[in-house]
Design a protein around this motif. Sequence first.
Motif, PDB file in Angstrom:
ATOM      1  N   GLU A  73       0.819  -1.211   0.000  1.00 24.34           N
ATOM      2  CA  GLU A  73       0.000   0.000   0.000  1.00 24.34           C
ATOM      3  C   GLU A  73       0.855   1.265   0.000  1.00 24.34           C
ATOM      4  O   GLU A  73       0.502   2.264  -0.625  1.00 24.34           O
ATOM      5  CB  GLU A  73      -0.918   0.007   1.226  1.00 24.34           C
ATOM      6  CG  GLU A  73      -2.053  -1.012   1.147  1.00 24.34           C
ATOM      7  CD  GLU A  73      -2.938  -0.971   2.378  1.00 24.34           C
ATOM      8  OE1 GLU A  73      -2.650  -0.162   3.281  1.00 24.34           O
ATOM      9  OE2 GLU A  73      -3.899  -1.747   2.433  1.00 24.34           O
ATOM     10  N   ASP A  74       1.978   1.220   0.710  1.00 25.16           N
ATOM     11  CA  ASP A  74       2.781   2.426   0.901  1.00 25.16           C
ATOM     12  C   ASP A  74       3.968   2.527  -0.063  1.00 25.16           C
ATOM     13  O   ASP A  74       4.698   3.511  -0.014  1.00 25.16           O
ATOM     14  CB  ASP A  74       3.306   2.476   2.344  1.00 25.16           C
ATOM     15  CG  ASP A  74       2.186   2.610   3.365  1.00 25.16           C
ATOM     16  OD1 ASP A  74       1.080   3.042   2.969  1.00 25.16           O
ATOM     17  OD2 ASP A  74       2.397   2.272   4.546  1.00 25.16           O
ATOM     18  N   LEU A 139       0.159  -6.387  -5.752  1.00 28.33           N
ATOM     19  CA  LEU A 139      -1.141  -6.193  -5.116  1.00 28.33           C
ATOM     20  C   LEU A 139      -2.087  -7.334  -5.462  1.00 28.33           C
ATOM     21  O   LEU A 139      -2.793  -7.861  -4.594  1.00 28.33           O
ATOM     22  CB  LEU A 139      -1.746  -4.856  -5.538  1.00 28.33           C
ATOM     23  CG  LEU A 139      -1.128  -3.604  -4.910  1.00 28.33           C
ATOM     24  CD1 LEU A 139      -1.588  -2.366  -5.648  1.00 28.33           C
ATOM     25  CD2 LEU A 139      -1.471  -3.511  -3.432  1.00 28.33           C
ATOM     26  N   HIS A 220      -9.460  -0.486   3.928  1.00 32.03           N
ATOM     27  CA  HIS A 220      -8.189   0.062   4.392  1.00 32.03           C
ATOM     28  C   HIS A 220      -7.692  -0.894   5.462  1.00 32.03           C
ATOM     29  O   HIS A 220      -8.479  -1.666   6.029  1.00 32.03           O
ATOM     30  CB  HIS A 220      -8.410   1.473   4.965  1.00 32.03           C
ATOM     31  CG  HIS A 220      -7.147   2.234   5.227  1.00 32.03           C
ATOM     32  ND1 HIS A 220      -6.413   2.080   6.378  1.00 32.03           N
ATOM     33  CD2 HIS A 220      -6.488   3.160   4.482  1.00 32.03           C
ATOM     34  CE1 HIS A 220      -5.363   2.882   6.335  1.00 32.03           C
ATOM     35  NE2 HIS A 220      -5.379   3.543   5.197  1.00 32.03           N
ATOM     36  N   ARG A 221      -6.395  -0.849   5.749  1.00 35.74           N
ATOM     37  CA  ARG A 221      -5.880  -1.772   6.769  1.00 35.74           C
ATOM     38  C   ARG A 221      -6.553  -1.554   8.126  1.00 35.74           C
ATOM     39  O   ARG A 221      -6.602  -2.461   8.947  1.00 35.74           O
ATOM     40  CB  ARG A 221      -4.359  -1.623   6.900  1.00 35.74           C
ATOM     41  CG  ARG A 221      -3.897  -0.364   7.611  1.00 35.74           C
ATOM     42  CD  ARG A 221      -2.402  -0.183   7.589  1.00 35.74           C
ATOM     43  NE  ARG A 221      -1.905   0.081   6.259  1.00 35.74           N
ATOM     44  CZ  ARG A 221      -0.718   0.630   6.009  1.00 35.74           C
ATOM     45  NH1 ARG A 221       0.091   0.954   7.003  1.00 35.74           N
ATOM     46  NH2 ARG A 221      -0.329   0.875   4.771  1.00 35.74           N
ATOM     47  N   SER A 255      -7.597   2.343   0.569  1.00 37.70           N
ATOM     48  CA  SER A 255      -6.177   2.142   0.316  1.00 37.70           C
ATOM     49  C   SER A 255      -5.944   1.499  -1.040  1.00 37.70           C
ATOM     50  O   SER A 255      -6.851   0.946  -1.660  1.00 37.70           O
ATOM     51  CB  SER A 255      -5.555   1.269   1.416  1.00 37.70           C
ATOM     52  OG  SER A 255      -5.991  -0.067   1.276  1.00 37.70           O
ATOM     53  N   ARG A 256      -4.708   1.552  -1.486  1.00 39.06           N
ATOM     54  CA  ARG A 256      -4.314   0.985  -2.776  1.00 39.06           C
ATOM     55  C   ARG A 256      -4.660  -0.503  -2.848  1.00 39.06           C
ATOM     56  O   ARG A 256      -5.100  -1.001  -3.876  1.00 39.06           O
ATOM     57  CB  ARG A 256      -2.808   1.199  -2.946  1.00 39.06           C
ATOM     58  CG  ARG A 256      -2.216   0.650  -4.205  1.00 39.06           C
ATOM     59  CD  ARG A 256      -0.698   0.700  -4.141  1.00 39.06           C
ATOM     60  NE  ARG A 256      -0.163   2.019  -4.409  1.00 39.06           N
ATOM     61  CZ  ARG A 256       1.121   2.344  -4.218  1.00 39.06           C
ATOM     62  NH1 ARG A 256       1.960   1.466  -3.746  1.00 39.06           N
ATOM     63  NH2 ARG A 256       1.557   3.554  -4.515  1.00 39.06           N
ATOM     64  N   MET A 257      -4.470  -1.216  -1.742  1.00 40.31           N
ATOM     65  CA  MET A 257      -4.731  -2.646  -1.714  1.00 40.31           C
ATOM     66  C   MET A 257      -6.181  -2.989  -2.041  1.00 40.31           C
ATOM     67  O   MET A 257      -6.477  -4.028  -2.640  1.00 40.31           O
ATOM     68  CB  MET A 257      -4.367  -3.196  -0.328  1.00 40.31           C
ATOM     69  CG  MET A 257      -4.724  -4.660  -0.090  1.00 40.31           C
ATOM     70  SD  MET A 257      -3.794  -5.800  -1.137  1.00 40.31           S
ATOM     71  CE  MET A 257      -2.154  -5.574  -0.458  1.00 40.31           C
TER      72      MET A 257
END
Length: 265
Positions: A73-74, A139, A220-221, A255-257
């Motif tokens: 994600e980061d 991902l 999101h996480r 989030s990106r994930m």
Amino acid sequence: MNITALIAEDEPLLAENLRQELAKLWPELQIVAIAPHGQAAVDEALAKRPQVCFLDIRMPGMTGLEAAAALAEDWPDDGSPFPLLVFVTAYDQYALQAFERAAFDYVLKPVQPERLAQTVQRLKDALTAKQQPGIEQALDQLRGLLGAQHLTPAAAAPLRLIQVAQGNSILMVPVDEVLYFEAADKYVRVMTAAGKEHLVRISLRELLPQLDTQRFWQVHRGTIVRAEAIERAVRDEAGKLTLHLRGSADRLPVSRMHSHLFKGL
């Protein structure tokens, strides 16, 4: 070419054993960090950009799998190749099949030199062929692994009520009234459609397998949202998504994930 690697392992003796075995099998490999827990692994990997990460699955706080997801994600959008991931695990065959389906390598604890040698050769071959995954490929692979319900069988029946302790009473909150769950240190915040907030002493990791994943989406996480409560997902100029909820002013980042959940038809 100098090849760099990170080891994430909370037991110092096991971390040192893995480092020594790697030194015998791959002398030119440079271990740039040994992280004692998942968050340290993410921080070190983002700072030092190793080509390979050996991640222990069971670590205090953030697990190896959660660390991998957080790293994905980061990871910066500057073209840097995402690390090749190797999970170090003591799990059973069910979990190993999940790793294989998601195209991740793994080694079992205690580390066996013969098995580690196979992993080292695979890593060398991938690096020589410049087959480090791009962030989107990484991902997709991690989503496949996360889809294995965190390597445990699904709960028998989805949770219908959240039991919230209030002094000498226990309030029963139907999950149908929940807008979203949000991680808050050792607790989870339960936000309801009535605008009320409750704290329950459970981790998001423990809560997620108890929910109906068709109705409750991890976005999101640290956030799980009830899908029916989402009014729209808005994408900004940088491509980041924010969720607007029905009857609430709260805005939830995606989030990106988890951005793949939102695709217009």
